[in-house]
Design a protein around this motif. Sequence first.
Motif, PDB file in Angstrom:
ATOM      1  N   THR A  57      36.323  40.975  49.067  1.00  0.00           N
ATOM      2  CA  THR A  57      37.603  41.185  47.853  1.00  0.00           C
ATOM      3  C   THR A  57      37.557  42.099  46.433  1.00  0.00           C
ATOM      4  O   THR A  57      38.496  43.017  45.819  1.00  0.00           O
ATOM      5  CB  THR A  57      37.684  40.030  47.580  1.00  0.00           C
ATOM      6  OG1 THR A  57      36.808  39.690  46.660  1.00  0.00           O
ATOM      7  CG2 THR A  57      38.288  38.874  48.479  1.00  0.00           C
ATOM      8  N   GLU A  58      35.917  42.140  46.222  1.00  0.00           N
ATOM      9  CA  GLU A  58      36.180  43.473  45.487  1.00  0.00           C
ATOM     10  C   GLU A  58      35.117  44.547  45.373  1.00  0.00           C
ATOM     11  O   GLU A  58      36.270  45.311  44.804  1.00  0.00           O
ATOM     12  CB  GLU A  58      34.742  42.845  44.734  1.00  0.00           C
ATOM     13  CG  GLU A  58      34.904  41.459  43.545  1.00  0.00           C
ATOM     14  CD  GLU A  58      33.512  40.806  43.381  1.00  0.00           C
ATOM     15  OE1 GLU A  58      32.716  41.770  43.046  1.00  0.00           O
ATOM     16  OE2 GLU A  58      33.672  39.657  43.140  1.00  0.00           O
TER      17      GLU A  58
ATOM     18  N   ASP B 283      39.480  46.139  49.067  1.00  0.00           N
ATOM     19  CA  ASP B 283      40.226  45.542  48.966  1.00  0.00           C
ATOM     20  C   ASP B 283      40.873  44.585  49.783  1.00  0.00           C
ATOM     21  O   ASP B 283      42.257  44.764  49.995  1.00  0.00           O
ATOM     22  CB  ASP B 283      41.128  46.960  48.357  1.00  0.00           C
ATOM     23  CG  ASP B 283      40.715  47.581  47.347  1.00  0.00           C
ATOM     24  OD1 ASP B 283      40.682  46.765  45.976  1.00  0.00           O
ATOM     25  OD2 ASP B 283      41.094  48.122  47.744  1.00  0.00           O
TER      26      ASP B 283
ATOM     27  N   SER C  18      42.535  40.899  51.392  1.00  0.00           N
ATOM     28  CA  SER C  18      42.939  39.902  50.641  1.00  0.00           C
ATOM     29  C   SER C  18      42.159  38.471  50.784  1.00  0.00           C
ATOM     30  O   SER C  18      41.254  38.693  51.603  1.00  0.00           O
ATOM     31  CB  SER C  18      43.988  39.300  50.920  1.00  0.00           C
ATOM     32  OG  SER C  18      44.392  39.334  52.293  1.00  0.00           O
TER      33      SER C  18
END
Length: 444
Positions: free
Chosen positions: A272-273, A276, A278
């Motif tokens: 996620t970080e 990208d 979800s």
Amino acid sequence: MFTRSSDKALSDQQARRRVASAMLVGTTLEWYDFFLYGTAAALIFNKQFFPSLSPAAGTLAAFSTFAVGFVARPLGGLVFGHFGDRVGRRNTLIVSLLMMGAASTLIGVVPNYGSIGVWAPVLLVLLRVVQGLGLGGEGAGATLMSMEHAPAGKRNLYAGFPQMGTPAGLVLANVVFLTTNAVMPSGAFDAWGWRIPFLLSAVLVVIGLVIRLHVEESPSFSRVVSHRAVERFPLREAMRVGVGRMALTLGVMIANSAVAYVFMVFTLSYGTEHLDYSRSFLIVCVSVAAVIWFATIPFWTRIADRSGRRSMFVGGSVALLIWCLVFLPMLGTGSAVITAAAFLGMGVIVPITHSVQGAIIADTFPAAVRYSGTSLILQVGAILGGGLAPIISSALVGESGGAAGVTAYLAVVCLLSLVCAVVLFARVPEPEPAAAAAAEGATV
């Protein structure tokens, strides 16, 4: 028409199935609590309990509280192992389930940093310690309880049922987490909705207790008691198997634990970080992989019972080494299809070694000291493997900005476990499946 002997055989078979089911359900609930914390640590706790830190530092701090549970696990293993070898497997497993459920439920009501300041992470850590103590008693005890009820020739199969609780607990935690997130308004889940899955633990622990209260004590422990062979200091006696064999057995299990926690926990924050992806996509990928993991354990344990676990474990270790070299690079492509394939590969490969490692460790020790010895190996291995993996991986990514260091770290760990497995199996002959139970009865 059934004879008395056939009636007894049917009754014994039903009792064994009831024990195997009870151990599977109980370990599933305990791992649900444990993995729920891991998912929340990866996605929520940095904002709720460490808001003053940068995102990277907050994630590292959250993973540190996750690791605290692993640090507490050996202490729980030693305490529960001691009493499990002295007063029985059944009662200790009931206590461990209660501890885990109570701690998880209380995590659901701990105020965040904005409400009580530094006391929020302090309380979080204390409850994580209780979780670790409870799980420290669960892992070895459930494996022994199931394996020691197994009929001749099916020790790996029965020892594999509690192992199925790991992926089952992961799937349950992720499904509840994902569903709660999906049905709540935007922002509400991060603010307070994350507490609901933890509060659900109160209901689940009641279900687990009802099931476990209806199982009988392990036949192996009952024989120990009947022969008046209960050890006063079982851990001391367990150490008599030798430091060399125990070190090799410990080394055997580290890789599976490290790789599993990287793919189950670390990838949620990394994906996620840094990539990208979800949150929902990654949780679904991990959950589907865990379903495959769960479903294939009986297949691998049956192979181990029929053909021996030595070649299967070594082959699985080689496969784990190869896949950990390509796993994070596949995620780094940015392709959802390739990333999903990477997770599915983990779901196929991880259970090969995970399915039988509990039986391998348990067969290292005689019945009278098996709980203590198995707990020590399992929980120290969990720290060195799974407990440190998310922290080390996060630190490596923070240092370099990429995942090459994490891949190298996993490769070294997998190679170490592979070497330990080859040496261990060369030094220690694998027991014949049908003879193992008879030999156990003679050595209590």
